[in-house]
Design a protein around this motif. Structure first.
Motif, PDB file in Angstrom:
ATOM      1  N   MET A   1       0.721  -1.211  -0.084  1.00 27.18           N
ATOM      2  CA  MET A   1       0.051  -0.050   0.002  1.00 27.18           C
ATOM      3  C   MET A   1       0.850   1.298   0.111  1.00 27.18           C
ATOM      4  O   MET A   1       0.468   2.182  -0.594  1.00 27.18           O
ATOM      5  N   PRO A   2       1.897   1.155   0.648  1.00 29.12           N
ATOM      6  CA  PRO A   2       2.754   2.401   0.497  1.00 29.12           C
ATOM      7  C   PRO A   2       3.323   2.874  -0.645  1.00 29.12           C
ATOM      8  O   PRO A   2       3.573   3.926  -0.941  1.00 29.12           O
ATOM      9  N   ARG A   3       3.334   1.916  -1.582  1.00 29.87           N
ATOM     10  CA  ARG A   3       3.565   2.236  -3.047  1.00 29.87           C
ATOM     11  C   ARG A   3       2.847   3.056  -3.622  1.00 29.87           C
ATOM     12  O   ARG A   3       2.987   3.870  -4.504  1.00 29.87           O
TER      13      ARG A   3
ATOM     14  N   LYS B   1       3.741   6.672  -5.465  1.00 31.41           N
ATOM     15  CA  LYS B   1       3.455   6.779  -6.562  1.00 31.41           C
ATOM     16  C   LYS B   1       2.415   7.962  -6.962  1.00 31.41           C
ATOM     17  O   LYS B   1       2.666   8.840  -7.813  1.00 31.41           O
ATOM     18  N   PHE B   2       1.433   8.174  -6.274  1.00 28.46           N
ATOM     19  CA  PHE B   2       0.128   8.872  -6.484  1.00 28.46           C
ATOM     20  C   PHE B   2      -0.247  10.067  -5.629  1.00 28.46           C
ATOM     21  O   PHE B   2      -0.891  10.840  -5.984  1.00 28.46           O
ATOM     22  N   LEU B   3       0.560   9.965  -4.234  1.00 33.84           N
ATOM     23  CA  LEU B   3       0.288  10.886  -3.464  1.00 33.84           C
ATOM     24  C   LEU B   3       1.488  11.810  -2.991  1.00 33.84           C
ATOM     25  O   LEU B   3       1.213  12.274  -1.876  1.00 33.84           O
ATOM     26  N   GLY B   4       2.265  11.840  -3.820  1.00 35.94           N
ATOM     27  CA  GLY B   4       3.365  12.520  -3.372  1.00 35.94           C
ATOM     28  C   GLY B   4       4.495  12.097  -2.340  1.00 35.94           C
ATOM     29  O   GLY B   4       5.330  12.982  -1.869  1.00 35.94           O
ATOM     30  N   GLY B   5       4.208  10.935  -1.866  1.00 32.76           N
ATOM     31  CA  GLY B   5       5.318  10.344  -0.842  1.00 32.76           C
ATOM     32  C   GLY B   5       6.654  10.078  -1.304  1.00 32.76           C
ATOM     33  O   GLY B   5       7.458   9.980  -0.219  1.00 32.76           O
TER      34      GLY B   5
END
Length: 185
Positions: free
Chosen positions: A49-51, A55-59
């Motif tokens: 889930m952290p991927r 990838k999509f939430l600026g992490g």
């Protein structure tokens, strides 16, 4: 972090929403500690889930290392259950209603998995470490856990210790795996 609440269960809610919860948590940790970046260690969905967050939430700019223990990086056939769901899609609707949407989202070939892995497994910035066991009975085939891309270290426990029989749940408590986590950090 407990994420993905769905009824009385956690970690089974919508995975993009769970990634949003992770984003908020990371921001709190960074604010409380003054750290520019954090390290994330997760098991199973918690390693995949952290991927989505990266990838999509600026992490990607906020994470130095992502370490996944038996992560469902490319989904799971669940020992053949995924094929059954493909033949009878209504079973996925029942599973979602009873156990939360994350189960179907983690099926190999699901729209969620297709989106997550489109354009490559990784994003620039973080280092990725995947620690897995060939005895994983939940994320199947176990090779679907590996990532491909720059900044990736894939580790199969049995390459280090042929007599390590850790499976999906026990890998989080396995002394060899925990040594790998410490080395990755």
């Amino acid at each position: 972090l407990n994420y993905g609440a769905y009824g009385l269960l956690t970690s089974v809610g919508d995975i993009p929403a769970s990634a949003g919860e992770l984003a908020a948590f990371v921001d709190k940790v960074r604010a409380a500690t003054g750290a520019d970046k954090v390290d994330i260690v997760g098991h199973s969905q918690g390693g995949m889930m952290p991927r989505y967050y990266l990838k999509f939430l600026g992490g990607a700019d906020k994470v130095a290392n992502l370490v996944g223990l038996s992560p469902s990086n490319h989904g799971s056939t669940a020992g053949g259950l995924g094929g059954v769901l493909g033949q009878a899609p209504w079973l996925g609707d029942v599973l979602n209603a009873v156990a939360g949407p994350a189960w179907a989202q983690q099926s190999a070939g699901s729209p969620f998995m297709t989106k997550l892995n489109a354009g490559g497994d990784t994003v620039p910035g973080p280092h990725y470490t995947v620690i897995e066991t060939k005895y994983d009975e939940i994320v199947t085939p176990y090779t679907s856990e590996f990532l491909d891309g720059p900044g990736v270290t894939n580790i199969l426990l049995q390459d280090q210790c042929a007599n390590d029989y850790a499976e999906h749940l026990s890998v989080a408590f396995d002394h060899v795996a925990l040594g790998d986590v410490l080395s990755a950090l």
